[in-house]
Design an enzyme around this catalytic site. Structure first.
Site, PDB file in Angstrom:
ATOM      1  N   GLY A 156       0.838  -1.191   0.000  1.00 53.42           N
ATOM      2  CA  GLY A 156       0.000   0.000   0.000  1.00 53.42           C
ATOM      3  C   GLY A 156       0.873   1.240   0.000  1.00 53.42           C
ATOM      4  N   GLN A 193       2.876   9.828   1.242  1.00 56.33           N
ATOM      5  CA  GLN A 193       4.197   9.201   1.197  1.00 56.33           C
ATOM      6  C   GLN A 193       4.991   9.541  -0.056  1.00 56.33           C
ATOM      7  OE1 GLN A 193       2.362   5.181   2.253  1.00 56.33           O
ATOM      8  NE2 GLN A 193       4.392   5.057   3.193  1.00 56.33           N
ATOM      9  N   CYS A 248       6.142   0.153   7.224  1.00 56.37           N
ATOM     10  CA  CYS A 248       5.724   1.296   6.419  1.00 56.37           C
ATOM     11  C   CYS A 248       6.867   1.674   5.490  1.00 56.37           C
ATOM     12  CB  CYS A 248       5.385   2.467   7.335  1.00 56.37           C
ATOM     13  SG  CYS A 248       4.849   3.944   6.447  1.00 56.37           S
ATOM     14  N   HIS A 258      -4.281   1.391   7.753  1.00 59.16           N
ATOM     15  CA  HIS A 258      -2.942   1.985   7.808  1.00 59.16           C
ATOM     16  C   HIS A 258      -2.825   3.145   6.806  1.00 59.16           C
ATOM     17  CE1 HIS A 258       1.642   1.496   8.011  1.00 59.16           C
ATOM     18  NE2 HIS A 258       1.477   2.241   6.916  1.00 59.16           N
ATOM     19  N   GLU A 259      -3.286   2.902   5.575  1.00 55.06           N
ATOM     20  CA  GLU A 259      -3.171   3.951   4.539  1.00 55.06           C
ATOM     21  C   GLU A 259      -4.111   5.124   4.837  1.00 55.06           C
ATOM     22  OE1 GLU A 259      -0.626   3.662   2.805  1.00 55.06           O
ATOM     23  OE2 GLU A 259      -0.328   1.527   3.159  1.00 55.06           O
ATOM     24  N   HIS A 278      -2.504   7.529   7.093  1.00 50.51           N
ATOM     25  CA  HIS A 278      -1.523   8.418   6.442  1.00 50.51           C
ATOM     26  C   HIS A 278      -2.178   9.715   5.982  1.00 50.51           C
ATOM     27  CE1 HIS A 278       2.291   6.355   6.316  1.00 50.51           C
ATOM     28  NE2 HIS A 278       1.772   5.247   5.782  1.00 50.51           N
TER      29      HIS A 278
HETATM   30 CO    CO Z   1       2.746   3.480   5.769  1.00 49.00          CO
END
Ligand code: CO
Length: 196
Positions: free
Chosen positions: A46, A51, A94, A136-137, A140
């Site tokens: 992912g 990011q 990550c 998790h994404e 972000h």
């Molecule tokens: Co991450």
């Protein structure tokens, strides 16, 4: 704009609370293609826009991590987790925190609503790794890292690695290979203003 790159802790993009995507155009699709490439190159499952220093609410996933398994590729634009049930602990890493891993407790089952690349809204009920990666994404996009969700004890164990990353970024800034923090923030604001 030049090619996207994955950014690492403590890049300010990783702490950015991103704004909704307002239009899906050729530029956005080009960026999403690059995000899939970067994700596979880094052996991830992912990757969130934060990011790659893009301040927009979107992420890409492929829970198999297999570039040839294009059927498992999925783009989530303006995602919202509307239901969370149960809880489950699992190891996370990550791409913006190389070498760091730790146990994170997440909802076991979620419902997520989002838009796809053609602008169609969809809803999915997810469990297992699929549920975890989406949570998790999604974090972000709010500037939240998995290291914010580990126990204090785990965080203490990870802190030398976090400090290493901080030193690496400072070193690259000293050499002029990366802009300073003010310039990074100015660029995020510029990108945000460009598409809102
Ligand atoms: Co991450």
């Amino acid at each position: 704009m030049s090619d996207l790159k994955i950014v690492y802790h403590p890049h300010p993009a990783l702490r950015w609370k991103s704004k909704d995507v307002t239009r899906i155009d050729a530029q956005l699709k080009e960026w999403i293609g690059q995000m899939f490439d970067l994700m596979y190159e880094a052996r991830g499952i992912g990757l969130a826009a934060n990011q790659v220093a893009l301040p927009y609410r979107l992420f890409v996933i492929n829970p198999t991590g297999d570039r040839d398994d294009t059927e498992m590729e999925q783009v989530f634009i303006n995602p919202q987790i509307t239901k969370r049930n149960g809880s489950e602990e699992g190891e996370e890493g990550c791409l913006s925190l190389p070498e760091l891993y730790g146990p994170v407790t997440r909802a076991e089952k979620i419902v997520v609503e989002a838009f796809d690349l053609s602008g169609e809204e969809f809803a999915m009920e997810l469990t297992g790794i699929h549920s975890r990666v989406v949570q998790h994404e999604s974090d972000h996009l709010d500037g939240v890292m998995f290291t914010d969700r580990v126990t204090d004890k785990v965080k203490t164990g990870l802190s030398p690695l976090l400090e290493d990353l901080e030193q690496q970024m400072a070193h690259q800034q000293d050499k002029g290979d990366l802009p300073d923090e003010d310039a990074m923030i100015a660029e995020l604001k510029r990108l945000e203003a460009e598409r809102t």
